[in-house]
Design a protein around this motif. Structure first.
Motif, mmCIF file in Angstrom:
data_model
loop_
_atom_site.group_PDB
_atom_site.id
_atom_site.type_symbol
_atom_site.label_atom_id
_atom_site.label_comp_id
_atom_site.label_asym_id
_atom_site.label_seq_id
_atom_site.Cartn_x
_atom_site.Cartn_y
_atom_site.Cartn_z
ATOM 1 N N ASP A 1 76.865 42.033 101.364
ATOM 2 C CA ASP A 1 77.508 43.241 100.841
ATOM 3 C C ASP A 1 78.236 42.949 99.546
ATOM 4 O OD1 ASP A 1 76.902 44.934 103.124
ATOM 5 O OD2 ASP A 1 78.397 43.776 104.230
ATOM 6 N N TRP A 2 78.322 43.983 98.683
ATOM 7 C CA TRP A 2 79.129 43.875 97.479
ATOM 8 C C TRP A 2 80.593 43.998 97.872
ATOM 9 C CZ3 TRP A 2 74.098 44.639 96.702
ATOM 10 C CH2 TRP A 2 73.532 44.086 95.551
ATOM 11 N N GLY A 3 81.429 43.190 97.227
ATOM 12 C CA GLY A 3 82.864 43.198 97.497
ATOM 13 C C GLY A 3 83.282 41.923 98.209
ATOM 14 N N TRP A 4 84.568 41.714 98.253
ATOM 15 C CA TRP A 4 85.135 40.532 98.886
ATOM 16 C C TRP A 4 85.425 40.858 100.337
ATOM 17 C CZ3 TRP A 4 85.112 35.948 96.601
ATOM 18 C CH2 TRP A 4 85.798 34.897 97.194
ATOM 19 N N GLY A 5 84.935 40.055 101.252
ATOM 20 C CA GLY A 5 85.149 40.281 102.676
ATOM 21 C C GLY A 5 86.562 39.980 103.111
ATOM 22 N N ARG B 1 62.131 47.491 108.975
ATOM 23 C CA ARG B 1 61.900 46.039 109.047
ATOM 24 C C ARG B 1 60.534 45.677 108.461
ATOM 25 N NH1 ARG B 1 63.933 46.899 114.157
ATOM 26 N NH2 ARG B 1 61.962 46.262 115.096
ATOM 27 N N ALA B 2 59.534 46.531 108.652
ATOM 28 C CA ALA B 2 58.213 46.275 108.064
ATOM 29 C C ALA B 2 58.287 46.337 106.533
ATOM 30 C CB ALA B 2 57.185 47.276 108.598
ATOM 31 N N VAL B 3 59.013 47.312 106.011
ATOM 32 C CA VAL B 3 59.197 47.397 104.558
ATOM 33 C C VAL B 3 59.914 46.153 104.059
ATOM 34 C CG1 VAL B 3 60.401 48.631 102.689
ATOM 35 C CG2 VAL B 3 59.122 49.923 104.433
ATOM 36 N N TRP B 4 60.990 45.768 104.723
ATOM 37 C CA TRP B 4 61.757 44.599 104.280
ATOM 38 C C TRP B 4 60.913 43.334 104.334
ATOM 39 C CZ3 TRP B 4 66.209 46.394 107.904
ATOM 40 C CH2 TRP B 4 66.808 47.536 107.360
ATOM 41 N N GLN B 5 60.047 43.227 105.336
ATOM 42 C CA GLN B 5 59.152 42.070 105.404
ATOM 43 C C GLN B 5 58.187 42.081 104.215
ATOM 44 O OE1 GLN B 5 59.221 39.327 107.405
ATOM 45 N NE2 GLN B 5 57.696 38.616 105.955
ATOM 46 N N ALA B 6 57.679 43.244 103.855
ATOM 47 C CA ALA B 6 56.791 43.348 102.693
ATOM 48 C C ALA B 6 57.527 42.961 101.409
ATOM 49 C CB ALA B 6 56.220 44.757 102.583
ATOM 50 N N LEU B 7 58.797 43.305 101.314
ATOM 51 C CA LEU B 7 59.582 42.919 100.141
ATOM 52 C C LEU B 7 59.688 41.407 100.025
ATOM 53 C CD1 LEU B 7 62.574 45.443 100.333
ATOM 54 C CD2 LEU B 7 60.393 45.707 99.148
ATOM 55 N N MET B 8 59.800 40.737 101.163
ATOM 56 C CA MET B 8 59.908 39.275 101.167
ATOM 57 C C MET B 8 58.649 38.619 100.598
ATOM 58 S SD MET B 8 62.910 38.544 102.520
ATOM 59 C CE MET B 8 62.741 36.877 103.080
ATOM 60 N N GLU B 9 57.554 39.348 100.584
ATOM 61 C CA GLU B 9 56.292 38.804 100.080
ATOM 62 C C GLU B 9 56.079 39.054 98.593
ATOM 63 O OE1 GLU B 9 53.411 40.318 102.874
ATOM 64 O OE2 GLU B 9 54.607 39.545 104.549
ATOM 65 N N ASN C 1 68.555 48.511 102.949
ATOM 66 C CA ASN C 1 68.404 47.062 103.076
ATOM 67 C C ASN C 1 69.789 46.414 103.246
ATOM 68 O OD1 ASN C 1 67.902 44.330 102.778
ATOM 69 N ND2 ASN C 1 67.091 44.487 100.702
ATOM 70 N N PRO C 2 70.053 45.793 104.401
ATOM 71 C CA PRO C 2 71.368 45.208 104.620
ATOM 72 C C PRO C 2 71.551 43.822 103.988
ATOM 73 C CG PRO C 2 70.048 44.935 106.580
ATOM 74 C CD PRO C 2 69.218 45.732 105.601
ATOM 75 N N ILE C 3 70.461 43.246 103.457
ATOM 76 C CA ILE C 3 70.543 41.888 102.906
ATOM 77 C C ILE C 3 69.882 41.863 101.520
ATOM 78 C CG2 ILE C 3 70.228 39.432 103.407
ATOM 79 C CD1 ILE C 3 69.581 40.204 106.323
ATOM 80 N N PRO C 4 70.430 42.621 100.555
ATOM 81 C CA PRO C 4 69.818 42.633 99.227
ATOM 82 C C PRO C 4 69.829 41.242 98.601
ATOM 83 C CG PRO C 4 71.998 43.620 99.163
ATOM 84 C CD PRO C 4 71.682 43.367 100.605
ATOM 85 N N ILE D 1 66.543 39.666 100.678
ATOM 86 C CA ILE D 1 65.407 40.572 100.866
ATOM 87 C C ILE D 1 65.352 41.357 99.556
ATOM 88 C CG2 ILE D 1 64.439 42.495 102.152
ATOM 89 C CD1 ILE D 1 65.985 41.521 104.612
ATOM 90 N N PRO D 2 64.419 41.010 98.670
ATOM 91 C CA PRO D 2 64.501 41.423 97.266
ATOM 92 C C PRO D 2 64.075 42.864 96.969
ATOM 93 C CG PRO D 2 62.563 40.087 97.609
ATOM 94 C CD PRO D 2 63.311 40.098 98.921
ATOM 95 N N CYS D 3 64.877 43.819 97.383
ATOM 96 C CA CYS D 3 64.569 45.224 97.112
ATOM 97 C C CYS D 3 64.629 45.544 95.617
ATOM 98 C CB CYS D 3 65.479 46.149 97.911
ATOM 99 S SG CYS D 3 67.226 45.826 97.717
ATOM 100 N N HIS D 4 65.311 44.700 94.837
ATOM 101 C CA HIS D 4 65.378 44.921 93.391
ATOM 102 C C HIS D 4 64.020 44.740 92.718
ATOM 103 C CE1 HIS D 4 66.049 40.583 93.928
ATOM 104 N NE2 HIS D 4 65.511 40.437 92.736
#
Length: 151
Positions: free
Chosen positions: A26-30, A70-78, A108-111, A114-117
């Motif tokens: 996440d963006w920001g300081w935890g 999760r399928a979309v996020w897996q495709a992003l990993m590729e 996407n909880p792990i930008p 998991i490269p959604c950019h």
């Protein structure tokens, strides 16, 4: 849930883990700062990524989401480092539409890891919900491929 924060060129970020896997970035300081082995490893890999020394993350991930997301996020990993794919390209791989892929990207909880950019629209960059929005997306794409035209 253990979390660890770090300063990055695109702002402060907090990494979280649960049950031995990364579950959020996440963006920001935890609020809490936990020095678990996995969180220190994730921090080191993120720092190496921002330094231009890491192209592929090697971390156990457990993003919470629907089966489709999760399928979309897996495709992003590729999608390779330095490359981009269109929302339509990802939809052709996992089903759904460009719009549904965009919705999954926005959740996407792990930008970065998991490269959604790396997903862009056909004629422009599309959107980006992290950091400073499109400025952050442009920065990340330029980090990975400085010679690419950023649409």
């Amino acid at each position: 849930m253990p979390q660890l924060s770090l300063h990055t060129p695109i702002g402060d970020m907090a990494i979280a883990e649960a049950d031995g896997a990364i579950v959020a970035l996440d963006w920001g300081w935890g609020r809490d700062q936990d020095q678990t082995t996995l969180l220190r490893r994730a921090q080191a890999q993120l720092e190496a990524y921002f330094d231009g020394d890491l192209q592929s993350f090697d971390l156990p991930l457990a993003p919470a989401g629907t089966a489709y997301r999760r399928a979309v996020w897996q495709a992003l990993m590729e999608v390779p480092y330095g490359a981009v794919r269109s929302y339509r390209d990802i939809a052709a791989t996992v089903g759904g539409s460009a719009r549904s892929v965009g919705q999954a990207n926005s959740r996407n909880p792990i930008p970065l890891i998991i490269p959604c950019h790396r997903v862009v629209a056909k004629a422009h960059l599309g959107g980006y919900s992290g950091g400073e929005g499109l400025a952050t997306k442009r920065w990340l794409l330029a980090l990975e491929n400085p010679e690419r035209s950023l649409l």
